[in-house]
Design an enzyme around this catalytic site. Structure first.
Site, short mmCIF file in Angstrom:
data_model
loop_
_atom_site.label_atom_id
_atom_site.label_comp_id
_atom_site.label_asym_id
_atom_site.label_seq_id
_atom_site.Cartn_x
_atom_site.Cartn_y
_atom_site.Cartn_z
N LYS A 13 0.83 -1.21 0.00
CA LYS A 13 0.00 0.00 0.00
C LYS A 13 0.87 1.27 0.00
CE LYS A 13 -2.14 -1.14 3.84
NZ LYS A 13 -1.43 -2.41 4.14
N ARG A 88 -9.31 0.13 9.36
CA ARG A 88 -8.68 -1.15 9.68
C ARG A 88 -9.54 -2.00 10.61
NH1 ARG A 88 -2.95 0.01 8.92
NH2 ARG A 88 -1.67 -1.77 9.44
N ARG A 127 11.58 -5.29 4.70
CA ARG A 127 11.24 -3.86 4.59
C ARG A 127 12.22 -3.00 5.37
NH1 ARG A 127 5.22 -1.89 5.39
NH2 ARG A 127 5.37 -2.98 7.38
N ARG A 160 11.74 -1.32 10.92
CA ARG A 160 10.78 -0.91 11.95
C ARG A 160 10.74 -1.96 13.04
NH1 ARG A 160 5.37 0.26 8.67
NH2 ARG A 160 4.48 -0.91 10.39
N ARG A 171 0.38 -9.34 13.77
CA ARG A 171 -0.25 -8.36 12.87
C ARG A 171 -1.12 -9.05 11.82
NH1 ARG A 171 4.74 -5.17 11.00
NH2 ARG A 171 3.30 -3.96 9.72
P1 ADP Z 1 1.64 -1.67 7.57
O1 ADP Z 1 1.97 -0.68 6.49
O2 ADP Z 1 2.68 -2.71 7.73
O3 ADP Z 1 0.26 -2.23 7.42
P2 ADP Z 1 1.06 0.61 9.21
O4 ADP Z 1 2.15 1.61 9.16
O5 ADP Z 1 -0.14 0.86 8.36
O6 ADP Z 1 1.67 -0.82 8.91
O7 ADP Z 1 0.56 0.40 10.70
C1 ADP Z 1 1.48 0.14 11.74
C2 ADP Z 1 0.71 0.05 13.04
O8 ADP Z 1 0.06 1.29 13.32
C3 ADP Z 1 -0.41 -0.99 13.07
O9 ADP Z 1 0.08 -2.29 13.37
C4 ADP Z 1 -1.29 -0.42 14.17
O10 ADP Z 1 -0.76 -0.67 15.45
C5 ADP Z 1 -1.21 1.09 13.92
N1 ADP Z 1 -2.27 1.53 12.99
C6 ADP Z 1 -2.09 2.05 11.74
N2 ADP Z 1 -3.26 2.37 11.18
C7 ADP Z 1 -4.23 2.05 12.10
C8 ADP Z 1 -5.64 2.13 12.11
N3 ADP Z 1 -6.34 2.58 11.06
N4 ADP Z 1 -6.28 1.71 13.23
C9 ADP Z 1 -5.62 1.25 14.30
N5 ADP Z 1 -4.29 1.13 14.34
C10 ADP Z 1 -3.58 1.54 13.26
P1 ADP Z 2 2.18 -1.80 3.25
O1 ADP Z 2 2.18 -0.30 3.19
O2 ADP Z 2 0.97 -2.40 2.61
O3 ADP Z 2 2.41 -2.31 4.63
P2 ADP Z 2 4.73 -1.57 1.85
O4 ADP Z 2 4.40 -0.72 0.69
O5 ADP Z 2 5.49 -0.95 2.96
O6 ADP Z 2 3.41 -2.32 2.38
O7 ADP Z 2 5.54 -2.84 1.30
C1 ADP Z 2 6.07 -3.81 2.20
C2 ADP Z 2 7.47 -4.23 1.74
O8 ADP Z 2 7.37 -4.94 0.50
C3 ADP Z 2 8.41 -3.07 1.47
O9 ADP Z 2 9.71 -3.47 1.85
C4 ADP Z 2 8.33 -2.85 -0.04
O10 ADP Z 2 9.54 -2.32 -0.57
C5 ADP Z 2 8.09 -4.27 -0.54
N1 ADP Z 2 7.23 -4.33 -1.73
C6 ADP Z 2 6.16 -3.55 -2.03
N2 ADP Z 2 5.60 -3.92 -3.20
C7 ADP Z 2 6.32 -4.99 -3.64
C8 ADP Z 2 6.24 -5.84 -4.81
N3 ADP Z 2 5.30 -5.65 -5.74
N4 ADP Z 2 7.14 -6.84 -4.90
C9 ADP Z 2 8.08 -7.02 -3.96
N5 ADP Z 2 8.23 -6.26 -2.86
C10 ADP Z 2 7.35 -5.25 -2.69
#
Ligand code: ADP
Ligand code: ADP
Ligand code: ZN
Length: 214
Positions: A13, A88, A127, A160, A171
């Protein structure tokens, strides 16, 4: 245009949001990024959010929705936003649908990225995140430049804390239990594009742009 990027943690995303937000001409609103920014700045919200984030749990809905309401009322969000990581939970989704109705706005599209669990674990464990601007990289698929973050130049590009293997599984459990049902709520309120999130970053980008006719 209001667009929502939906998918499990690590589905890409944040990676896709950057170009997409630019193309749509709307701000990228990622609740996780906002929580981490608060944490870096040492705010009360940041400290509170950290206790949930560190164990992979969701930050409470009321706190999260208040934060989003504030963000939606900022001037740059008047023409729409690209949500990433929100809603979420079912209560957050219901809150959002209601907020949009009340404020005369519409959710133009939902982009849902599907990625199998095994690929997610590989993506999250590789990541790397810029501590300054939040840009993400992958140790193998998208390595950060040696000179530092390509967006802001910072050399602090790290893993992270909640991307450790121990937290990733919880998660994914939280996603299955609390977040996956959100799609049911969204299907009743907007057009949902169910897309394959596997393949190269550029291939996934092309799928998203095609689905949104961009
Ligand atoms: P990822 O990109 O790996 O999905 P995020 O950066 O979106 O991770 O989220 C990291 C953490 O921040 C989540 O595991 C949660 O603890 C918190 N978080 C993010 N967005 C939300 C949301 N919409 N509601 C509740 N917690 C959230
Ligand atoms: P989210 O925001 O949904 O948690 P991220 O965009 O941070 O996910 O992506 C998670 C990890 O996967 C990052 O290290 C990113 O560079 C990698 N990644 C994202 N898209 C792809 C893809 N299409 N193929 C391989 N790795 C990817
Ligand atoms: Zn950066």
């Amino acid at each position: 245009m209001n667009v929502l990027l939906f998918g499990p943690p690590g589905s890409g995303k944040g990676t896709q949001a950057k170009d997409l937000a630019e193309r749509l001409g709307v701000p990228h609103v990622a609740t996780g990024d906002i929580f981490r920014k608060n944490l870096r700045e040492g705010t009360e919200l940041g400290t509170l959010a950290k206790s949930y984030m560190d164990r992979g749990a969701l930050v409470p809905d009321s706190l999260t929705c208040d934060l989003v309401a504030d963000r939606l009322l900022q001037p740059d969000a008047a023409g729409g936003v690209l949500f990433d990581g929100f809603p979420r939970s079912v209560p957050q989704a219901e809150w959002l649908v209601n907020w949009f109705e009340t404020h005369g706005r519409v959710i133009d599209a939902v982009v849902s990225l599907a990625v199998p669990d095994a690929a997610i674990v590989e993506r999250i464990s590789g990541r790397r995140t810029c501590t300054k601007c939040g840009a993400t990289y992958h140790a193998v698929h998208n390595p950060p430049p040696a000179a530092g973050c390509s967006t802001c130049g910072s050399t602090e590009v790290v893993q992270r804390k909640d991307d450790s293997e121990a937290v990733v599984q919880s998660r994914l459990d939280v996603y299955a239990r609390e977040t996956a049902p959100v799609l049911g709520v969204l299907r009743g309120a907007a057009t949902v594009h169910d897309l394959d999130g596997t393949g190269d970053i550029s291939v996934v980008k092309a799928r998203i742009f095609a689905a949104l006719a961009l």
